[in-house]
Design a protein around this motif. Structure first.
Motif, PDB file in Angstrom:
ATOM      1  N   GLY A 153      10.147   9.844  17.478  1.00  0.00           N
ATOM      2  CA  GLY A 153       8.775   8.700  16.726  1.00  0.00           C
ATOM      3  C   GLY A 153       9.080   7.580  17.735  1.00  0.00           C
ATOM      4  O   GLY A 153       9.000   7.939  19.167  1.00  0.00           O
ATOM      5  N   GLY A 154       7.482   6.676  17.291  1.00  0.00           N
ATOM      6  CA  GLY A 154       7.299   5.520  17.838  1.00  0.00           C
ATOM      7  C   GLY A 154       6.759   4.863  17.266  1.00  0.00           C
ATOM      8  O   GLY A 154       6.193   5.461  15.728  1.00  0.00           O
ATOM      9  N   GLU A 155       5.610   3.563  17.625  1.00  0.00           N
ATOM     10  CA  GLU A 155       5.242   2.978  17.259  1.00  0.00           C
ATOM     11  C   GLU A 155       3.980   3.354  16.237  1.00  0.00           C
ATOM     12  O   GLU A 155       2.991   4.401  17.188  1.00  0.00           O
ATOM     13  N   CYS A 192       2.683  18.930   9.437  1.00  0.00           N
ATOM     14  CA  CYS A 192       1.690  18.079   9.669  1.00  0.00           C
ATOM     15  C   CYS A 192       2.047  16.873  10.178  1.00  0.00           C
ATOM     16  O   CYS A 192       3.678  16.568   9.408  1.00  0.00           O
ATOM     17  N   ALA A 193       1.659  16.432  11.247  1.00  0.00           N
ATOM     18  CA  ALA A 193       2.316  14.456  11.977  1.00  0.00           C
ATOM     19  C   ALA A 193       1.635  13.958  10.912  1.00  0.00           C
ATOM     20  O   ALA A 193       0.519  13.770  10.384  1.00  0.00           O
ATOM     21  N   LEU A 194       2.675  12.865  10.099  1.00  0.00           N
ATOM     22  CA  LEU A 194       1.735  11.577  10.253  1.00  0.00           C
ATOM     23  C   LEU A 194       1.841  10.180  10.944  1.00  0.00           C
ATOM     24  O   LEU A 194       2.993  10.258  10.918  1.00  0.00           O
ATOM     25  N   LEU A 195       0.704   9.601  10.880  1.00  0.00           N
ATOM     26  CA  LEU A 195      -0.119   8.463  11.849  1.00  0.00           C
ATOM     27  C   LEU A 195      -0.216   7.590  10.652  1.00  0.00           C
ATOM     28  O   LEU A 195      -0.965   7.690   9.949  1.00  0.00           O
ATOM     29  N   GLU A 196       0.119   6.413  11.651  1.00  0.00           N
ATOM     30  CA  GLU A 196       0.207   4.663  10.490  1.00  0.00           C
ATOM     31  C   GLU A 196      -1.139   4.445  11.619  1.00  0.00           C
ATOM     32  O   GLU A 196      -0.852   3.980  13.183  1.00  0.00           O
ATOM     33  N   LEU A 197      -2.028   3.672  10.875  1.00  0.00           N
ATOM     34  CA  LEU A 197      -3.187   3.034  11.986  1.00  0.00           C
ATOM     35  C   LEU A 197      -3.517   1.612  11.327  1.00  0.00           C
ATOM     36  O   LEU A 197      -2.898   1.149  10.548  1.00  0.00           O
ATOM     37  N   PRO A 198      -3.458   0.202  12.272  1.00  0.00           N
ATOM     38  CA  PRO A 198      -3.368  -1.430  11.560  1.00  0.00           C
ATOM     39  C   PRO A 198      -4.387  -1.454  10.690  1.00  0.00           C
ATOM     40  O   PRO A 198      -5.885   0.163  11.723  1.00  0.00           O
ATOM     41  N   ALA A 219      -8.343   3.266  24.283  1.00  0.00           N
ATOM     42  CA  ALA A 219      -7.834   3.371  23.281  1.00  0.00           C
ATOM     43  C   ALA A 219      -6.488   3.172  24.392  1.00  0.00           C
ATOM     44  O   ALA A 219      -5.246   2.958  25.567  1.00  0.00           O
ATOM     45  N   THR A 220      -5.255   2.465  22.715  1.00  0.00           N
ATOM     46  CA  THR A 220      -4.090   2.838  23.579  1.00  0.00           C
ATOM     47  C   THR A 220      -2.489   3.548  22.514  1.00  0.00           C
ATOM     48  O   THR A 220      -3.089   3.807  21.675  1.00  0.00           O
ATOM     49  N   PRO A 221      -2.717   4.498  23.601  1.00  0.00           N
ATOM     50  CA  PRO A 221      -1.871   5.986  23.392  1.00  0.00           C
ATOM     51  C   PRO A 221      -1.091   5.964  21.885  1.00  0.00           C
ATOM     52  O   PRO A 221      -0.024   4.933  21.698  1.00  0.00           O
ATOM     53  N   ILE A 222      -0.780   6.815  20.985  1.00  0.00           N
ATOM     54  CA  ILE A 222      -0.285   7.093  20.003  1.00  0.00           C
ATOM     55  C   ILE A 222       1.287   8.531  20.536  1.00  0.00           C
ATOM     56  O   ILE A 222       1.766   8.099  20.256  1.00  0.00           O
ATOM     57  N   ARG A 267       4.114   5.435  26.973  1.00  0.00           N
ATOM     58  CA  ARG A 267       4.583   5.352  25.490  1.00  0.00           C
ATOM     59  C   ARG A 267       4.252   6.086  25.068  1.00  0.00           C
ATOM     60  O   ARG A 267       3.337   5.520  23.755  1.00  0.00           O
ATOM     61  N   MET A 268       4.153   8.061  24.542  1.00  0.00           N
ATOM     62  CA  MET A 268       3.705   9.115  23.448  1.00  0.00           C
ATOM     63  C   MET A 268       4.515   9.024  22.970  1.00  0.00           C
ATOM     64  O   MET A 268       5.958   9.996  23.878  1.00  0.00           O
ATOM     65  N   THR A 269       4.717  10.055  22.052  1.00  0.00           N
ATOM     66  CA  THR A 269       5.019  10.371  21.324  1.00  0.00           C
ATOM     67  C   THR A 269       5.112  11.899  21.027  1.00  0.00           C
ATOM     68  O   THR A 269       3.891  12.020  20.430  1.00  0.00           O
TER      69      THR A 269
END
Length: 318
Positions: free
Chosen positions: A19-21, A31-37, A81-84, A115-117
């Motif tokens: 996990g990560g930000e 599936c993975a679930l991603l959250e964006l600001p 982009a900032t990596p997720i 900083r990749m998950t």
């Protein structure tokens, strides 16, 4: 060892899969679930790397793990982009535990650096192939694209060119790989550094950008076409490393820089007013030419004469 045991032992328990930000749910489900600001967009890119085409059949799996993730993450850098995170679709001829451990360790090294998950993926049997999909986030309206270059802009790159292509004969064992210059070139091939900080710094400054994977001339052609402009490159301003000069004759070093590929540096167009501040932040950045009205990519010598262009870059079906 079955598919699910392979995933559990080498990937699901890896630190980069924990996990990560921006990751609400990672590896282990359908599936993975991603959250964006609020106010940010999702950047997604997919790469396929095939043994014998994108990397040698004989290789160190640790270095391959680093390279595979780095070259895919470079696409996020190109968009600012900032990596997720990333997914991995891994096709293997057999479940070689030693190979898998080395590959997973190399993948972990680059994932930590970027900083990749690890979000999930798939494993199948077949010829060695790596499918990488990377995910990042970027403020809405600030993603860098290939369209937008304007006449009067500067044409810039994020650092030395030609090192990846210059390393290829060493990687393939066609030339001796001894000495500091060879060590430097091999590192540039196996451990390219995605220019994430530079890409993020270019948001709101650069007018167009991409990463150089297939060769400077070929990739600059994409900017020229998407932006409807001409890109004019000055041969004398191309940044070539001391290692490349040491290992190759001048004409071969120039060919590597222009059409060799595997650089994973950013190429971008920039208003002249932005140059000084950006150069202070990123000293390796180099101005290599300009944007003019017209079309295509043009190369000029030290006397301002246009040079004929032969091979422009790598194409799978060229």
């Amino acid at each position: 060892m079955g598919e699910f045991e392979l995933i559990r032992r080498f990937f699901a328990t890896a630190p980069c899969a924990q996990g990560g930000e921006g990751v609400a749910l990672g590896i282990g489900d359908d599936c993975a679930l991603l959250e964006l600001p609020p106010g940010e967009q999702l950047a997604v890119s997919t790469d396929t790397l095939v043994a014998g085409s994108h990397f040698p059949l004989q290789h160190d799996p640790f270095l391959l793990g680093q390279r595979a993730l780095a070259v895919s993450t470079s696409d996020l850098a190109a968009m600012g982009a900032t990596p997720i995170g990333f997914t991995l679709a891994l096709t293997l001829p057999d479940a070689d535990e030693t190979w898998l451990r080395r590959f997973a360790d190399g993948l972990q090294r680059m994932a930590a650096q970027c900083r990749m998950t690890l979000l999930g993926g798939d494993t199948t049997r077949g010829p060695l192939t790596l499918g990488m999909t990377v995910f990042g986030r970027v403020p809405k309206g600030l993603a860098l694209t290939r369209a937008g270059a304007r006449p009067g802009d500067l044409l810039c790159v994020g650092g030395s060119l030609g090192d990846g292509a210059g390393a290829l004969p060493l990687v393939l064992g066609e030339r001796p790989a001894d000495g500091e210059a060879a060590e430097y070139l091999l590192a540039r091939y196996w451990q390219p550094q995605p220019q994430l900080a530079l890409g993020q710094a270019l948001r709101g400054r650069a007018t167009a950008a991409l990463d150089i994977s297939d060769g400077l001339l070929a990739d600059c052609g994409h900017i020229a076409q998407a932006s409807g402009v001409a890109l004019c490159i000055e041969r004398a301003r191309l940044p070539l490393s001391a290692a490349l000069h040491e290992r190759l004759p001048a004409d071969e070093a120039l060919r590597c820089a222009l059409s060799g590929g595997d650089d994973y540096r950013l190429a971008f167009t920039l208003p002249a007013s932005e140059r000084a501040a950006l150069q202070t932040e990123f000293p390796e950045m180099a101005v290599i030419g300009r944007v003019e009205a017209g079309e295509g990519v043009h190369l000029y010598d030290e006397q301002g004469r246009e040079l004929a262009l032969a091979a422009r870059g790598y194409q799978h079906f060229g």
